[in-house]
Design an enzyme around this catalytic site. Sequence first.
Site, PDB file in Angstrom:
ATOM      1  N   ASP A  29       0.848  -1.186   0.000  1.00 29.73           N
ATOM      2  CA  ASP A  29       0.000   0.000   0.000  1.00 29.73           C
ATOM      3  C   ASP A  29       0.889   1.243   0.000  1.00 29.73           C
ATOM      4  O   ASP A  29       1.895   1.313   0.721  1.00 29.73           O
ATOM      5  CB  ASP A  29      -0.918   0.002   1.234  1.00 29.73           C
ATOM      6  N   ILE A  30       0.511   2.217  -0.791  1.00 24.29           N
ATOM      7  CA  ILE A  30       1.348   3.414  -0.961  1.00 24.29           C
ATOM      8  C   ILE A  30       1.347   4.296   0.301  1.00 24.29           C
ATOM      9  O   ILE A  30       2.282   5.070   0.516  1.00 24.29           O
ATOM     10  CB  ILE A  30       0.882   4.198  -2.217  1.00 24.29           C
ATOM     11  N   ASN A  85     -12.895  -3.053   2.510  1.00 21.86           N
ATOM     12  CA  ASN A  85     -13.878  -1.971   2.542  1.00 21.86           C
ATOM     13  C   ASN A  85     -14.792  -2.097   1.323  1.00 21.86           C
ATOM     14  O   ASN A  85     -14.300  -2.304   0.206  1.00 21.86           O
ATOM     15  CB  ASN A  85     -13.175  -0.615   2.517  1.00 21.86           C
ATOM     16  N   GLN A  92     -14.980   2.626   0.875  1.00 19.97           N
ATOM     17  CA  GLN A  92     -14.109   2.150  -0.206  1.00 19.97           C
ATOM     18  C   GLN A  92     -13.691   3.332  -1.063  1.00 19.97           C
ATOM     19  O   GLN A  92     -14.523   4.165  -1.440  1.00 19.97           O
ATOM     20  CB  GLN A  92     -14.866   1.119  -1.051  1.00 19.97           C
ATOM     21  N   HIS A  98     -10.175  -5.234  -3.270  1.00 20.35           N
ATOM     22  CA  HIS A  98      -8.855  -5.447  -2.674  1.00 20.35           C
ATOM     23  C   HIS A  98      -8.989  -5.792  -1.204  1.00 20.35           C
ATOM     24  O   HIS A  98      -9.890  -5.304  -0.522  1.00 20.35           O
ATOM     25  CB  HIS A  98      -7.954  -4.217  -2.842  1.00 20.35           C
ATOM     26  N   HIS A 100      -6.978  -5.525   2.322  1.00 21.29           N
ATOM     27  CA  HIS A 100      -5.842  -4.979   3.064  1.00 21.29           C
ATOM     28  C   HIS A 100      -5.294  -6.084   3.970  1.00 21.29           C
ATOM     29  O   HIS A 100      -6.063  -6.756   4.674  1.00 21.29           O
ATOM     30  CB  HIS A 100      -6.284  -3.807   3.954  1.00 21.29           C
TER      31      HIS A 100
HETATM   32  P1  AMP Z   1      -9.809   1.544   0.217  1.00 21.64           P
HETATM   33  O1  AMP Z   1     -10.202   2.721   1.081  1.00 21.64           O
HETATM   34  O2  AMP Z   1     -10.086   0.230   0.902  1.00 21.64           O
HETATM   35  O3  AMP Z   1     -10.427   1.628  -1.177  1.00 21.64           O
HETATM   36  O4  AMP Z   1      -8.242   1.621   0.116  1.00 21.64           O
HETATM   37  C1  AMP Z   1      -7.526   1.952  -1.040  1.00 21.64           C
HETATM   38  C2  AMP Z   1      -6.063   1.845  -0.690  1.00 21.64           C
HETATM   39  O5  AMP Z   1      -5.314   1.947  -1.873  1.00 21.64           O
HETATM   40  C3  AMP Z   1      -5.552   2.934   0.262  1.00 21.64           C
HETATM   41  O6  AMP Z   1      -5.029   2.329   1.449  1.00 21.64           O
HETATM   42  C4  AMP Z   1      -4.470   3.644  -0.556  1.00 21.64           C
HETATM   43  O7  AMP Z   1      -3.357   4.030   0.238  1.00 21.64           O
HETATM   44  C5  AMP Z   1      -4.099   2.574  -1.569  1.00 21.64           C
HETATM   45  N1  AMP Z   1      -3.531   3.075  -2.825  1.00 21.64           N
HETATM   46  C6  AMP Z   1      -4.004   4.072  -3.609  1.00 21.64           C
HETATM   47  N2  AMP Z   1      -3.245   4.237  -4.701  1.00 21.64           N
HETATM   48  C7  AMP Z   1      -2.246   3.311  -4.615  1.00 21.64           C
HETATM   49  C8  AMP Z   1      -1.136   2.981  -5.445  1.00 21.64           C
HETATM   50  N3  AMP Z   1      -0.874   3.623  -6.600  1.00 21.64           N
HETATM   51  N4  AMP Z   1      -0.297   1.983  -5.033  1.00 21.64           N
HETATM   52  C9  AMP Z   1      -0.539   1.347  -3.867  1.00 21.64           C
HETATM   53  N5  AMP Z   1      -1.586   1.599  -3.056  1.00 21.64           N
HETATM   54  C10 AMP Z   1      -2.421   2.576  -3.410  1.00 21.64           C
END
Ligand code: AMP
Length: 114
Positions: A29-30, A85, A92, A98, A100
């Site tokens: 995760d970024i 989520n 979400q 995805h 986590h």
């Molecule tokens: P969600 O709120 O469950 O949709 O979480 C989306 C997740 O994606 C968040 O924890 C972000 O930090 C992660 N995210 C967004 N863009 C990227 C990316 N380019 N590479 C890795 N993780 C990302």
Amino acid sequence: MSCLFCRIVVGEIPAAKVYEDDELLAFKDIHPKAPLHLLIIPKEHIESMAALEDRHAPLMGRMMVLAQRLAAENGSPEGFRTVVNTGRVGRQEVYHLHMHLLGGPEPLGSSASF
Ligand code: AMP
Ligand code: ZN
């Protein structure tokens, strides 16, 4: 292609990949909320858990099995947290399913909760 995670799947956007097979991809995760914070995704574009069909049951099972393996292999052998989520109410942000995977060598702090 507008989906962020589909673009990661095809390599249009870089990601720190830790696992890949025909059906699944896992990357860091970024914005990590724990010492270990991976996202496990299906390569198939599925918007969210709300879009799951019966045929996805084996795929979801594989995601769960992969989660415990990646936790053990990436410094979190004594437990971890998994979060999916779903939708607006589930907060979400990225509409490509995805999971986590949160973990670390010590018990997780509150910043690792969603
Ligand atoms: P969600 O709120 O469950 O949709 O979480 C989306 C997740 O994606 C968040 O924890 C972000 O930090 C992660 N995210 C967004 N863009 C990227 C990316 N380019 N590479 C890795 N993780 C990302
Ligand atoms: Zn997608």
